[in-house]
Write an enzyme that holds these catalytic residues in place. Structure first.
Site, PDB file in Angstrom:
ATOM      1  N   GLU A  49       0.839  -1.202   0.000  1.00  0.00           N
ATOM      2  CA  GLU A  49       0.000   0.000   0.000  1.00  0.00           C
ATOM      3  C   GLU A  49       0.875   1.255   0.000  1.00  0.00           C
ATOM      4  O   GLU A  49       1.805   1.366   0.795  1.00  0.00           O
ATOM      5  CB  GLU A  49      -0.870  -0.050   1.261  1.00  0.00           C
ATOM      6  N   LYS A 118     -10.189   2.399  -1.279  1.00  0.00           N
ATOM      7  CA  LYS A 118     -10.359   1.853   0.081  1.00  0.00           C
ATOM      8  C   LYS A 118     -11.666   2.360   0.694  1.00  0.00           C
ATOM      9  O   LYS A 118     -11.915   3.568   0.729  1.00  0.00           O
ATOM     10  CB  LYS A 118      -9.155   2.270   0.940  1.00  0.00           C
ATOM     11  N   CYS A 150      -5.236  -3.528   2.864  1.00  0.00           N
ATOM     12  CA  CYS A 150      -4.784  -3.496   4.259  1.00  0.00           C
ATOM     13  C   CYS A 150      -5.858  -3.845   5.288  1.00  0.00           C
ATOM     14  O   CYS A 150      -6.227  -5.007   5.432  1.00  0.00           O
ATOM     15  CB  CYS A 150      -4.167  -2.123   4.531  1.00  0.00           C
TER      16      CYS A 150
END
Length: 269
Positions: A49, A118, A150
């Site tokens: 990321e 995200k 993540c």
């Protein structure tokens, strides 16, 4: 004899440290690791990321943000075309109306393939980024993939929705904290198990400011076997050959998807 189509494929999860706010240094480092993955036969390579900027760059977000497609995806495309591979990773996206997003992208030899913004933001990320609103799967030449970021490894419904839409591989591009190793370890295997899917989890190592990252990048099989992994520290190319036929096999052995009571999903999602 009958011709059999091989569904075997080599994938790589790249673990790397980053230099804050230095795109050139980070792209050089990522590029060298991608070249190493290619030597190992990788056809799909996943980067961590915010691999091109470092994670704790909150004071530079606006300066570092890029449109998608843009400079980072162009860099990915050059390498993807040169080596006939797919490359995934997450960067800071400059979106509509000046809103920034933490966005995962996948790029292939033919160019930009798709992205995921995200949706579940960790800690102070909600001060930096807008929330993604869509959850799609992306068609590659060999299968459909789910692209996640993540913290999202702990949201099982996201993986399940993508698998419903046909994903056989779930990709997690991450800068996951060392303090929560137990979550990374369990969640990466759980997402594989309950979906009968492969998980490619790429994580940062090293430290940005007071954030220490946990490494432990891995490739997990549909039966939760860790096919390849690396330790908590240091850059690495984690590589494994996977057999996509294992997906259908495992979904018969543990038929969660077949036996799901649709009423639960229809009533609650």
């Amino acid at each position: 004899g009958r011709m059999t189509v091989s569904n075997k494929l080599t994938v790589a999860s790249i673990q790397m440290d980053c230099i804050l706010n230095d795109k050139e240094a980070n792209l050089n480092r990522a590029g060298a690791l991608i070249e190493d993955a290619v030597k190992k036969g990788a056809q799909l390579v996943v980067l961590p990321e915010l691999f091109n900027t470092g994670y704790r760059v909150e004071e530079y977000d606006t300066v570092l943000a890029e449109p998608i497609p843009g400079a980072a995806t162009q860099w990915m495309h050059q390498l993807a075309a040169k080596h006939h591979i797919y490359i995934a990773g997450a960067i800071i996206e400059s979106g509509e109306n000046g809103i920034l997003y933490d966005t995962a992208v996948v790029v292939g030899p033919e160019g930009f393939k798709g992205k995921h913004r995200k949706m579940h933001l960790w800690g102070g990320e909600d001060k930096r980024f807008g929330k993604g609103e869509q959850l799609d799967v992306i068609q590659l030449s060999f299968c459909k993939i789910g692209l996640l970021i993540c913290y999202e490894i702990g949201f099982p419904e996201m993986a399940r929705i993508q698998v419903h839409k046909g994903a056989d591989i779930l990709i997690y591009t991450s800068a996951f904290g060392r303090a929560r190793y137990y979550a990374w370890d369990t969640a990466s295997r759980s997402r594989a198990l309950e979906n009968g899917a492969f998980v490619i989890a790429s994580n940062r190592c090293g430290q940005d400011k007071d954030s220490a990252f946990g490494g432990l990048s891995r490739i997990v099989g549909p039966d939760t076997t860790i096919l390849a992994s690396y330790g908590a520290e240091g850059d690495a190319v984690v590589c494994a050959q996977i057999d996509l036929d294992e997906v259908a096999r495992m979904r018969q052995v543990l038929p969660y998807l077949r036996d799901m009571n649709e009423k639960l999903y229809n009533n609650n999602f």
